[in-house]
Motif scaffolding. Structure first.
Motif, PDB file in Angstrom:
ATOM      1  N   UNK A 135       9.888   7.921   6.064  1.00 40.68           N
ATOM      2  CA  UNK A 135       9.949   7.644   4.639  1.00 40.68           C
ATOM      3  C   UNK A 135       8.536   7.576   4.086  1.00 40.68           C
ATOM      4  N   UNK A 136       8.193   8.512   3.228  1.00 46.72           N
ATOM      5  CA  UNK A 136       6.863   8.494   2.627  1.00 46.72           C
ATOM      6  C   UNK A 136       6.797   7.313   1.667  1.00 46.72           C
ATOM      7  N   UNK A 137       5.724   6.571   1.762  1.00 49.52           N
ATOM      8  CA  UNK A 137       5.660   5.358   0.949  1.00 49.52           C
ATOM      9  C   UNK A 137       4.226   5.052   0.547  1.00 49.52           C
ATOM     10  N   UNK A 138       4.107   4.318  -0.530  1.00 53.34           N
ATOM     11  CA  UNK A 138       2.814   3.913  -1.058  1.00 53.34           C
ATOM     12  C   UNK A 138       2.200   2.834  -0.178  1.00 53.34           C
ATOM     13  N   UNK A 139       0.918   2.549  -0.405  1.00 56.81           N
ATOM     14  CA  UNK A 139       0.299   1.406   0.234  1.00 56.81           C
ATOM     15  C   UNK A 139       1.053   0.134  -0.128  1.00 56.81           C
ATOM     16  N   UNK A 140       1.177  -0.776   0.808  1.00 56.35           N
ATOM     17  CA  UNK A 140       2.000  -1.964   0.611  1.00 56.35           C
ATOM     18  C   UNK A 140       1.162  -3.165   0.167  1.00 56.35           C
ATOM     19  N   UNK A 141       1.777  -4.065  -0.604  1.00 59.83           N
ATOM     20  CA  UNK A 141       1.063  -5.272  -1.013  1.00 59.83           C
ATOM     21  C   UNK A 141       0.875  -6.227   0.158  1.00 59.83           C
ATOM     22  N   UNK A 142      -0.103  -7.107   0.039  1.00 58.68           N
ATOM     23  CA  UNK A 142      -0.360  -8.090   1.082  1.00 58.68           C
ATOM     24  C   UNK A 142      -1.493  -9.001   0.666  1.00 58.68           C
ATOM     25  N   UNK A 143      -2.115  -9.684   1.652  1.00 61.02           N
ATOM     26  CA  UNK A 143      -3.290 -10.480   1.337  1.00 61.02           C
ATOM     27  C   UNK A 143      -4.299  -9.628   0.612  1.00 61.02           C
ATOM     28  N   UNK A 144      -4.638  -8.466   1.188  1.00 63.86           N
ATOM     29  CA  UNK A 144      -5.257  -7.335   0.492  1.00 63.86           C
ATOM     30  C   UNK A 144      -4.319  -6.152   0.648  1.00 63.86           C
ATOM     31  N   UNK A 145      -4.302  -5.258  -0.346  1.00 58.42           N
ATOM     32  CA  UNK A 145      -3.333  -4.164  -0.345  1.00 58.42           C
ATOM     33  C   UNK A 145      -3.780  -2.949   0.433  1.00 58.42           C
ATOM     34  N   UNK A 146      -2.809  -2.181   0.931  1.00 59.57           N
ATOM     35  CA  UNK A 146      -3.088  -0.935   1.632  1.00 59.57           C
ATOM     36  C   UNK A 146      -3.506   0.173   0.688  1.00 59.57           C
ATOM     37  N   UNK A 159      -1.416  -0.554  -2.624  1.00 53.91           N
ATOM     38  CA  UNK A 159      -0.775  -1.858  -2.653  1.00 53.91           C
ATOM     39  C   UNK A 159      -1.666  -2.893  -3.323  1.00 53.91           C
ATOM     40  N   UNK A 160      -1.055  -3.880  -3.916  1.00 49.37           N
ATOM     41  CA  UNK A 160      -1.796  -4.943  -4.600  1.00 49.37           C
ATOM     42  C   UNK A 160      -2.198  -6.033  -3.609  1.00 49.37           C
ATOM     43  N   UNK A 161      -3.243  -6.774  -3.964  1.00 50.52           N
ATOM     44  CA  UNK A 161      -3.661  -7.926  -3.181  1.00 50.52           C
ATOM     45  C   UNK A 161      -3.031  -9.196  -3.734  1.00 50.52           C
ATOM     46  N   UNK A 162      -3.264 -10.312  -3.053  1.00 50.17           N
ATOM     47  CA  UNK A 162      -2.738 -11.616  -3.456  1.00 50.17           C
ATOM     48  C   UNK A 162      -3.846 -12.422  -4.116  1.00 50.17           C
ATOM     49  N   UNK A 163      -3.567 -12.999  -5.259  1.00 50.79           N
ATOM     50  CA  UNK A 163      -4.565 -13.766  -5.996  1.00 50.79           C
ATOM     51  C   UNK A 163      -5.196 -14.838  -5.108  1.00 50.79           C
ATOM     52  N   UNK A 164      -6.524 -14.905  -5.113  1.00 56.33           N
ATOM     53  CA  UNK A 164      -7.234 -15.891  -4.316  1.00 56.33           C
ATOM     54  C   UNK A 164      -7.311 -15.586  -2.842  1.00 56.33           C
ATOM     55  N   UNK A 165      -6.859 -14.353  -2.439  1.00 56.44           N
ATOM     56  CA  UNK A 165      -6.887 -14.002  -1.020  1.00 56.44           C
ATOM     57  C   UNK A 165      -7.500 -12.634  -0.754  1.00 56.44           C
ATOM     58  N   UNK A 166      -7.289 -11.643  -1.641  1.00 54.36           N
ATOM     59  CA  UNK A 166      -7.802 -10.313  -1.377  1.00 54.36           C
ATOM     60  C   UNK A 166      -7.556  -9.363  -2.531  1.00 54.36           C
ATOM     61  N   UNK A 167      -8.077  -8.148  -2.387  1.00 54.71           N
ATOM     62  CA  UNK A 167      -8.046  -7.140  -3.443  1.00 54.71           C
ATOM     63  C   UNK A 167      -7.056  -6.015  -3.130  1.00 54.71           C
ATOM     64  N   UNK A 168      -6.807  -5.189  -4.124  1.00 50.26           N
ATOM     65  CA  UNK A 168      -5.920  -4.037  -3.974  1.00 50.26           C
ATOM     66  C   UNK A 168      -6.575  -2.946  -3.141  1.00 50.26           C
TER      67      UNK A 168
END
Length: 261
Positions: A135-146, A159-168
């Motif tokens: 399954x082709x897929x976008x970068x995933x969100x996380x502490x910092x995004x893929x 993928x997006x990052x999590x506020x106060x933890x990392x960047x996209x």
């Protein structure tokens, strides 16, 4: 202040004339506190796995600290004071996510890291994948995004990052994968087939007495690409897999580059 505890790898360090006792955990375990009080922490989750197939690099694990004067991930300031009560506290160390090593395997996000219910950091997001057999897929969100991926007219965003933890993660405009986000910055974009697509930078902390960069994003998949420092893995070309992030840093894994046609 006032704490007496045991657990992890114990050591002492002197910073600005103050002696600190360190409890370093690189695997899950228990911190046993006989006398409670305020404490300082640096909590980093596992980095995300790099994708396969013109793939994005994995995002770094979420980075949180309350050491005065230092920075958390995602541009956040040091968090507030925290206390440990007497008793047993479970320390959970998130493993790094698995990279996609074949055209039919999917990468996985990094695991969460926590000090009991006091503080938890979120695992890094996987790099985007353009494999023909999965399954082709976008970068995933996380502490910092893929990072994003792009091939011909197809692609998936970062993928997006999590506020106060990392960047996209970084974006991609032409064939190739962009770098994963880091605790200290968004990954570079991937606008040409020759420009580097490094992972985002990490954050430096001297909590152990030596300034050390940690939680960098993984590099995107394209020939000759490097990664950011701070623990992120390098991207790869052809059928090769990307490099893993450096152990015990929360760095994201590098993506690989294969023809998806």
């Amino acid at each position: 202040t006032g704490i007496a505890a045991s657990g992890g790898t114990e050591s002492t360090v002197t910073i600005s004339g103050i002696v600190y006792k360190l409890h370093t955990f690189t695997s899950s375990g228990t911190l046993t506190v006989s006398s409670g009080g305020e404490f300082e922490y640096l909590v980093i989750a596992g980095g995300g796995g790099g994708g396969c197939g013109t793939a994005g690099g994995g995002g770094a694990g979420g980075y949180r600290t309350n050491v005065s004067g230092q920075s958390s991930g995602g541009g956040g300031s040091a968090e507030g004071t925290a206390e440990l009560s007497a008793g047993s506290h479970t320390i959970t160390i998130g493993a790094g996510g698995a990279g996609a090593i074949t055209s039919t395997s999917d990468a996985t996000n990094g695991g969460n890291t926590s000090i009991g219910s006091i503080v938890q950091s979120t695992g890094g997001g996987t790099g985007g994948e353009g494999n023909p057999g999965n399954t082709r897929r976008a970068g995933q969100p996380g502490g910092s995004g893929g990072g994003a991926w792009e091939y011909s007219s197809e692609g998936g965003g970062a993928g997006s990052g999590t506020s106060g933890q990392g960047y996209a993660g970084g974006s991609s405009a032409l064939t190739g994968g962009a770098g994963g986000g880091g605790a200290g910055g968004t990954a570079g974009t991937h606008p040409t087939t020759t420009q580097s697509s490094d992972g985002g930078p990490g954050v430096s902390s001297n909590i152990n007495g030596t300034a050390t960069g940690r939680a960098g994003g993984g590099g995107g998949g394209l020939s000759g690409q490097s990664s950011a420092s701070d623990g992120g893995g390098a991207g790869a070309n052809g059928s090769a897999t990307g490099s893993s992030g450096t152990a015990n840093t929360g760095g994201g894994g590098g993506g690989c580059y294969v023809n998806t046609a």
